[in-house]
Design a protein around this motif. Sequence first.
Motif, PDB file in Angstrom:
ATOM      1  N   MET A 290       1.057  -1.022   0.014  1.00 46.96           N
ATOM      2  CA  MET A 290       0.055  -0.146   0.350  1.00 46.96           C
ATOM      3  C   MET A 290       0.635   1.049   0.171  1.00 46.96           C
ATOM      4  N   GLY A 291       1.786   1.518   0.672  1.00 45.97           N
ATOM      5  CA  GLY A 291       2.451   2.415   1.149  1.00 45.97           C
ATOM      6  C   GLY A 291       3.724   2.695  -0.322  1.00 45.97           C
ATOM      7  N   TYR A 292       3.373   1.671  -1.341  1.00 45.50           N
ATOM      8  CA  TYR A 292       4.582   1.691  -3.061  1.00 45.50           C
ATOM      9  C   TYR A 292       3.263   1.626  -3.299  1.00 45.50           C
ATOM     10  N   GLY A 293       2.281   2.443  -3.288  1.00 45.16           N
ATOM     11  CA  GLY A 293       1.048   2.364  -4.443  1.00 45.16           C
ATOM     12  C   GLY A 293       1.510   4.175  -3.863  1.00 45.16           C
ATOM     13  N   ILE A 294       0.821   5.054  -2.167  1.00 47.54           N
ATOM     14  CA  ILE A 294       0.735   5.923  -2.234  1.00 47.54           C
ATOM     15  C   ILE A 294       2.033   6.502  -2.080  1.00 47.54           C
TER      16      ILE A 294
ATOM     17  N   CYS B  81       4.578   0.768  11.357  1.00 49.67           N
ATOM     18  CA  CYS B  81       4.921   1.761  10.233  1.00 49.67           C
ATOM     19  C   CYS B  81       5.164   1.891   8.386  1.00 49.67           C
ATOM     20  N   ASN B  82       4.909  -0.206   8.743  1.00 50.30           N
ATOM     21  CA  ASN B  82       5.617  -0.129   7.315  1.00 50.30           C
ATOM     22  C   ASN B  82       5.354   0.926   5.944  1.00 50.30           C
ATOM     23  N   LEU B  83       4.559   1.378   6.111  1.00 50.85           N
ATOM     24  CA  LEU B  83       3.866   1.939   5.197  1.00 50.85           C
ATOM     25  C   LEU B  83       5.093   2.775   4.573  1.00 50.85           C
ATOM     26  N   LEU B  84       5.313   3.145   5.586  1.00 52.26           N
ATOM     27  CA  LEU B  84       6.605   4.648   5.427  1.00 52.26           C
ATOM     28  C   LEU B  84       7.254   4.182   4.202  1.00 52.26           C
ATOM     29  N   CYS B  85       7.875   2.564   4.629  1.00 53.41           N
ATOM     30  CA  CYS B  85       9.492   1.871   3.719  1.00 53.41           C
ATOM     31  C   CYS B  85       8.647   1.735   2.194  1.00 53.41           C
ATOM     32  N   GLY B  86       7.417   2.064   1.700  1.00 51.61           N
ATOM     33  CA  GLY B  86       6.721   1.068   0.931  1.00 51.61           C
ATOM     34  C   GLY B  86       6.639   2.984   0.614  1.00 51.61           C
TER      35      GLY B  86
ATOM     36  N   ILE C 256       8.524   5.495   0.521  1.00 50.42           N
ATOM     37  CA  ILE C 256       9.495   5.839   0.354  1.00 50.42           C
ATOM     38  C   ILE C 256      10.130   5.298  -0.643  1.00 50.42           C
ATOM     39  N   ARG C 257      10.444   3.826  -1.473  1.00 46.78           N
ATOM     40  CA  ARG C 257      10.588   3.151  -1.675  1.00 46.78           C
ATOM     41  C   ARG C 257       9.636   3.957  -3.514  1.00 46.78           C
ATOM     42  N   GLY C 258       8.467   3.890  -3.054  1.00 46.51           N
ATOM     43  CA  GLY C 258       7.854   3.733  -4.047  1.00 46.51           C
ATOM     44  C   GLY C 258       7.875   5.556  -5.009  1.00 46.51           C
ATOM     45  N   ALA C 259       8.575   6.516  -3.948  1.00 50.86           N
ATOM     46  CA  ALA C 259       8.414   7.695  -4.823  1.00 50.86           C
ATOM     47  C   ALA C 259       9.888   7.233  -5.470  1.00 50.86           C
ATOM     48  N   LEU C 260      11.159   6.704  -4.356  1.00 52.81           N
ATOM     49  CA  LEU C 260      12.407   7.025  -4.886  1.00 52.81           C
ATOM     50  C   LEU C 260      12.942   6.299  -6.813  1.00 52.81           C
ATOM     51  N   GLU C 261      11.149   4.809  -6.245  1.00 54.64           N
ATOM     52  CA  GLU C 261      11.361   4.479  -8.274  1.00 54.64           C
ATOM     53  C   GLU C 261      11.130   5.539  -8.630  1.00 54.64           C
ATOM     54  N   MET C 262      10.376   5.865  -8.605  1.00 60.50           N
ATOM     55  CA  MET C 262       9.256   7.259  -9.388  1.00 60.50           C
ATOM     56  C   MET C 262      10.889   7.990 -10.615  1.00 60.50           C
ATOM     57  N   VAL C 263      11.732   8.469  -9.578  1.00 62.74           N
ATOM     58  CA  VAL C 263      12.656   9.142  -9.954  1.00 62.74           C
ATOM     59  C   VAL C 263      13.584   8.671 -10.291  1.00 62.74           C
ATOM     60  N   HIS C 264      13.142   7.281 -10.605  1.00 61.43           N
ATOM     61  CA  HIS C 264      14.540   6.249 -11.406  1.00 61.43           C
ATOM     62  C   HIS C 264      15.755   5.762 -10.556  1.00 61.43           C
ATOM     63  N   LEU C 265      15.716   6.134  -9.045  1.00 60.91           N
ATOM     64  CA  LEU C 265      16.692   4.884  -8.341  1.00 60.91           C
ATOM     65  C   LEU C 265      16.176   4.499  -7.094  1.00 60.91           C
TER      66      LEU C 265
END
Lengths: 158, 179
Positions: free
Chosen positions: B47-51, B129-134, B136-145
């Motif tokens: 879910m965090g990744y989707g967010i 708080c595992n949502l936070l991990c997702g 951060i991971r999703g946001a970074l992936e969208m900027v190609h990291l």
Amino acid sequence: MADEALFLLLHSEMVAGLYRAAEQGDGENGRCTTKLESMGFRVGQGLIERFTKDTARFKDELDIMKFICKDFWTTVFKKQIDNLRTNHQGIYVLQDNKFRLLTQMSAGKQYLEHAPKYLAFTCGLIRGGLSNLGIKSIVTAEVSSMPACKFQVMIQKM
Amino acid sequence: MSRSPGRKQENDKISRELFVLTYGALVAQLCKDYEKDEDVNTCLDRMGYGIGIRLIDDFLARSGVKKCRSYSETADMIAQVAFKMYLGVTPSVICSSAAGNEFSLILDKNPLVDFVEELPAERASLCYCNLLCGVIRGALEMVHLAAEVTFLQDRLKGDAVTEIGITFLRKPEDRKHKR
């Protein structure tokens, strides 16, 4: 405020996640709505407690409904309810012409069949808020054309 | 409608509490649906990744920051701008590897657990708080990291602070991305 974006996204993910899990599981869609509504109920109870800590006592039922339409709605959805109607016998209809959780979805009849999923949480929110103010109620919602929607509150006499 | 400044701050606080309370109700519901802690953690991460993949647009639009030139600049950006903007706290950043691609965000105040006293005994390995991990991971992936984000320490489990570890993965050199 930035928090609004967070809450909107969390809400969409919650709805999507619950329905995705239901599809993979036993495929009972009705229970998802109940789950969302009960989540909203818990949140509504907690939120109204924090919110009315310092406000004056409410005079009557109508006063409470006006509070929900003005202050409560403004804090949660950044705008007031556009129209409140009542038959003075325990039924209130709250109309929001630009409901925050639906504005991103469509502006008309597209995706109308998905709209109820996104209203369940808010129905629970209203029901929870009223419950902690001493009012037992049933809250339903209907959408005829997005992003306008109506919430119907039926007060249960105890 | 004019409101006194005190009232506005209170309303902002309540807005944030709406998010925290909703998150709590979500975790409670997931705990009811899934028996194993790992399933709940995975669900929260997904879910965090989707967010995160959507939140990055909102973040870039609101903050208007320029492109980060190094991993450490990225980590600082996450801690000092993003966390401050969305959660109102500023974690401190520590670089935990010589290669410069592993960082830790130390949170001594975590708003998501404001209303949580302790984890129930049968949910000892739940990452609340595992949502936070997702995110951060999703946001970074969208900027190609590409990155791996996990919780290294968690105050709810008895550690002194809450620590999130971000490991930037090297972009694969042998594949060319043509857009």
